[in-house]
Design an enzyme around this catalytic site. Structure first.
Site, PDB file in Angstrom:
ATOM      1  CG  HIS A  17      -1.896  -1.037   1.377  1.00  0.00           C
ATOM      2  ND1 HIS A  17      -2.026  -1.807   2.504  1.00  0.00           N
ATOM      3  CD2 HIS A  17      -2.850  -1.471   0.518  1.00  0.00           C
ATOM      4  CE1 HIS A  17      -3.020  -2.665   2.340  1.00  0.00           C
ATOM      5  NE2 HIS A  17      -3.527  -2.503   1.138  1.00  0.00           N
ATOM      6  CE  LYS A  41     -14.165  -6.213   2.895  1.00  0.00           C
ATOM      7  NZ  LYS A  41     -13.006  -5.623   2.193  1.00  0.00           N
ATOM      8  NE  ARG A  90      -1.973  -7.933  -4.009  1.00  0.00           N
ATOM      9  CZ  ARG A  90      -2.708  -8.446  -3.038  1.00  0.00           C
ATOM     10  NH1 ARG A  90      -2.210  -8.535  -1.831  1.00  0.00           N
ATOM     11  NH2 ARG A  90      -3.923  -8.883  -3.268  1.00  0.00           N
ATOM     12  CB  SER A 128      -4.085  -6.417   4.886  1.00  0.00           C
ATOM     13  OG  SER A 128      -3.772  -5.160   4.362  1.00  0.00           O
TER      14      SER A 128
END
Ligand code: PNS
Length: 164
Positions: A17, A41, A90, A128
């Site tokens: 990030h 979430k 990515r 993450s």
């Protein structure tokens, strides 16, 4: 004036990030790093913590601000007068999800352009979730998150009840 939004969950912010923020900041006049507030979430870090981490990182950049949003990204983008959305890709595995999201956002707001940027190759398998998994089990997250935040992130992941 080119105003862009870089949205995400940032739970927590990773080197990937951070790499992307630094790339995007050079391309636009004003960048809003927008943290999604979505309690369903069940994020590991509160919105306030995620915002604090990001604000600390972007502090040297006068053209970058950190905000939070809920609901549709396109509504927030319109509200902010943003003309583009920045997203990171990515690897090929990201493409399908990112493509679907970009097309949906284009249907909802045809004037908003999604711009894809690639982080440094060494961050292409970093996420993450991986940081959370490694950190929660007491593993070393050095190099996965910005060094200035490493200790705080590691401590919180080891002790989830330590709400900052
Ligand atoms: O870091 P993430 O979890 O990949 O980010 C996903 C995010 C926040 C960009 C995405 O979930 C989002 O934009 N959510 C807001 C709801 C929305 O606008 N949905 C319609 C687009 S598919």
């Amino acid at each position: 004036m080119l105003k862009a939004i870089y949205p995400g969950t940032f739970d927590p912010v990773t080197m990937g990030h951070w790499d992307l923020i630094q790339r995007a900041e050079k391309l636009v006049d004003h960048l809003i790093v927008a943290v999604l507030h979505n309690p369903s979430k069940h994020p590991a870090f509160s919105v306030a913590e995620r915002i604090d981490f990001l604000r600390e990182l972007v502090q040297p950049f006068a053209n970058v601000e950190v905000a939070t949003f809920h609901g549709l990204l396109v509504d927030f983008a319109r509200l902010q007068g943003s003309t583009s959305i920045i997203r990171g890709v990515r690897a090929f595995s990201d493409f399908e999800y990112e493509f679907q999201m970009a097309i949906m956002n284009r249907k909802l707001a045809p004037d908003l352009e999604t711009i894809f940027l690639m982080p440094k190759e060494e961050y292409s398998v970093l996420s993450s979730k991986m940081v959370r998994d490694v950190g929660m089990m007491g593993g070393d997250i050095t190099g996965f998150v910005p060094e200035a935040l490493r200790e705080r992130i590691a401590k919180r992941l080891r002790n989830p009840e330590d709400y900052a």
